[in-house]
Design an enzyme around this catalytic site. Structure first.
Site, PDB file in Angstrom:
ATOM      1  N   GLY A 183       0.841  -1.197   0.000  1.00  0.00           N
ATOM      2  CA  GLY A 183       0.000   0.000   0.000  1.00  0.00           C
ATOM      3  C   GLY A 183       0.873   1.243   0.000  1.00  0.00           C
ATOM      4  N   GLY A 184       0.316   2.305   0.553  1.00  0.00           N
ATOM      5  CA  GLY A 184       1.042   3.580   0.581  1.00  0.00           C
ATOM      6  C   GLY A 184       2.341   3.503   1.349  1.00  0.00           C
ATOM      7  N   GLY A 418      24.224  12.762 -29.354  1.00  0.00           N
ATOM      8  CA  GLY A 418      23.767  13.432 -28.133  1.00  0.00           C
ATOM      9  C   GLY A 418      24.280  12.740 -26.895  1.00  0.00           C
ATOM     10  CB  ALA A 419      24.961   9.190 -26.157  1.00  0.00           C
TER      11      ALA A 419
END
Ligand code: HXC
Length: 528
Positions: A183-184, A418-419
């Site tokens: 859960g949370g 770009g890498a």
């Protein structure tokens, strides 16, 4: 003498001696949910909350805070079910002599569930950790919000999340998952710097297998859905896996030695380090003759750093990038390295996220960065584009751009497109960039480049294929080397592999007093 059902305000104290009363109360607190539940915990291969704390901290150093705290709930018979400590052991102690705060949830007490007071105890040690500038380690083993308490326990979680976030980048926060975490409740560990999970006995998920079955009709076990392996390999939620509680605690003790106490300090310097000199020649043989063949970048890393000092983070996730802590002459550094042995070292969504998170941890805590670069580019394809490689790739770029710690890059082979920019290039703030003679630094690979810029010549040639090969060789001759970049000062020096350790040591020494600050801002807006 003391019945566990009769503790706290209703406790019948037969012995009037005040000291004895204290001893008895302590015993009751130490017994948690009682012998039977402790035995069940052991049968499952799990240690108790207290046993874990004792193993985690230096012998005799643990100082408990709040061992007599009890919950205040009355609904569903809880007023008759009070256990001193309320399901979490909190306090402080030392690891290798350094101050550490800790909380350890006790599954034997109402399943380690989080009540209002249980949460308040955790918040108290978190507050102390921040005020006193020391790491906090959470040992999680809990059935989640105490169902009988309702909203106050939810608010308790929120109190913890708030503190996790405020403490982020101030002190190191480590979470060890040693039982259920559902859960949370999963969001507190997720907000901390590192998550370690124990195989077979721990799991994390937002909704468990039953809910999954109802909503999506998928049948999946807890282990497959949210066990250590699933989160180490598939989601990346889990940074480190341990095979049992003891191993997990040992690993945490070791890991913490790589980190400073807080953002204003440097990681401790162990006085002794070892380096096997033969690694200086071994490194020459790591790269294969053929530059299209893979090799394990970890072999390069091992030849540069102190012996046995590498602690890989996220070992089983996004294997095309390798990140981890290491030491150079005893000093902690963070290593980020493209991994040609997995998907040719390409950058994709997961590897960008993995790299970015690690770079940000190192920068938060003054850990210099050493980058090894061999990257053919970003991974093409609809899957990557539609899932947002643009945004996720930008995370790594952003993380490097904002980092102010000393930063050195070693280009071993490919640095394309770009890498190249993203992988700690000088233009985005790296302090020193070195390239090996095998480096290829270009906008793209020679084959693709030739196809684009010599398209007409190739198409009009009598033998287009031969022309393409000729142009490819021409482009490769021009750019598949480090010297064009060195001529422009884009790399600072071309170095022999065997010189790498010495160059890196000298570089980090030169950068020891680096002082760079970011422009004033409330905080940046990393592309999340
Ligand atoms: C109160 C709880 C509890 C809980 C377990 N117990 N979870 N008590 N609140 N959340 C108690 C049980 O009643 C039992 O008490 C003891 O702990 C051990 O539980 P068992 O079920 O016997 O253990 P086991 O078979 O190992 O199963 C463990 C478990 C299961 C899988 C965790 O207990 C379970 O499903 N619990 C509920 C989990 C849950 O739904 N939690 C709420 C999640 S929502 P006795 O007296 O018999 O020893 C949530 C929201 C947080 O947490 C939101 C934050 C924003």
């Amino acid at each position: 003498e003391i019945s566990l059902g009769l503790v706290g305000s209703e406790m019948c104290i037969r012995d009037r001696d005040k000291n004895q009363e204290l001893v008895n109360r302590r015993k009751a607190s130490h017994l948690g949910g009682g012998e039977q539940r402790i035995a069940r915990q052991h049968e499952q291969g799990k240690l108790t909350a207290r046993e874990r704390v004792i193993l985690l901290l230096d012998e005799g150093s643990f100082q408990e805070i709040g061992q007599f705290v009890e919950h205040r709930a009355t609904s569903f018979g809880l007023d008759k079910n009070k256990i001193p400590g309320d399901g979490v052991v909190t306090g402080f102690g030392t690891i290798h002599g350094r101050l550490i705060y800790v909380f350890s949830q006790d599954f034997t007490v109402l399943g380690g569930s989080l009540s209002e007071t249980h949460a308040a105890k955790i918040c108290r040690v978190m507050d102390l950790a921040v005020k006193n500038g020391a790491p906090i380690i959470g040992l999680n083993d809990s059935g989640g919000a105490r169902i009988q308490e309702g909203v106050v326990s939810l608010a308790g979680y929120a109190d913890i999340f708030y503190r996790n976030t405020r403490a982020s980048g101030v002190i190191p926060q480590l979470s060890v998952i040693m039982g259920p975490c559902a859960g949370g409740a999963v969001y507190s560990p997720a907000l901390t710097d590192f998550v370690m999970m124990v195989e077979d006995t721990s799991y994390m998920f937002v909704t468990g297998p039953n809910v999954v079955k109802t909503v999506t009709h998928e049948e999946v076990s807890s282990e497959d859905l949210g066990g250590a392996k699933a989160h180490a390999e598939k989601s990346g939620v889990n940074h480190f896996t341990a095979s049992n509680d003891v191993e997990a605690l040992k690993k945490v003790r070791d890991l913490i030695t790589y980190m400073p106490q807080n953002a204003n300090e440097l990681a401790p310097n162990p006085t002794k380090f070892e380096f096997t000199n033969s690694k200086l020649s071994t490194i020459n043989d790591v790269l294969p003759e053929n530059s299209t063949l893979p090799y394990d970048i970890r072999k390069v890393v091992e030849c540069v750093i102190d012996d046995n000092s590498f602690r890989e983070v996220h070992e089983d996730f996004a294997k095309n990038i390798v990140v981890g802590f290491a030491r150079i002459e005893g000093k902690t550094i963070g290593v980020v390295a493209n991994q040609p042995a997995a998907m040719a070292g390409v950058l994709d969504i997961d590897s960008s996220r993995k790299g970015a998170r690690f770079v940000r941890f190192c920068d938060s805590f003054n850990i210099p960065l050493l980058v090894f670069e061999d990257v053919p580019g970003f991974l093409p394809g609809t899957d990557q584009e539609w899932r947002g490689i643009i945004t996720h790739g930008a995370k790594l770029l952003y993380a490097f751009c904002e980092a102010t710690v000393p930063r050195i890059t070693v280009i071993t082979r490919k640095a394309y497109g770009g890498a190249f920019d993203v992988m700690n290039s000088k233009s985005i703030g790296a302090d020193l960039n070195f390239a090996w003679p095998t480096a290829e630094i270009a906008v793209m690979g020679a084959k693709g480049a030739a196809e684009i810029i010599f398209k007409r010549e190739i198409n009009e040639a009598a033998d287009p294929q031969a022309k393409w090969l000729e142009k490819e060789a021409e482009y490769a001759e021009m750019f598949a080397n480090p010297y064009r970049a060195a001529e422009r000062g884009i790399v600072d020096d071309v170095i022999l592999p065997s010189e790498t350790r010495a160059k890196v040591i000298a570089g980090f020494k030169m950068l020891e007093n680096k002082a760079e600050t970011l422009p004033y801002k409330k905080h940046g807006n990393i592309p999340l």
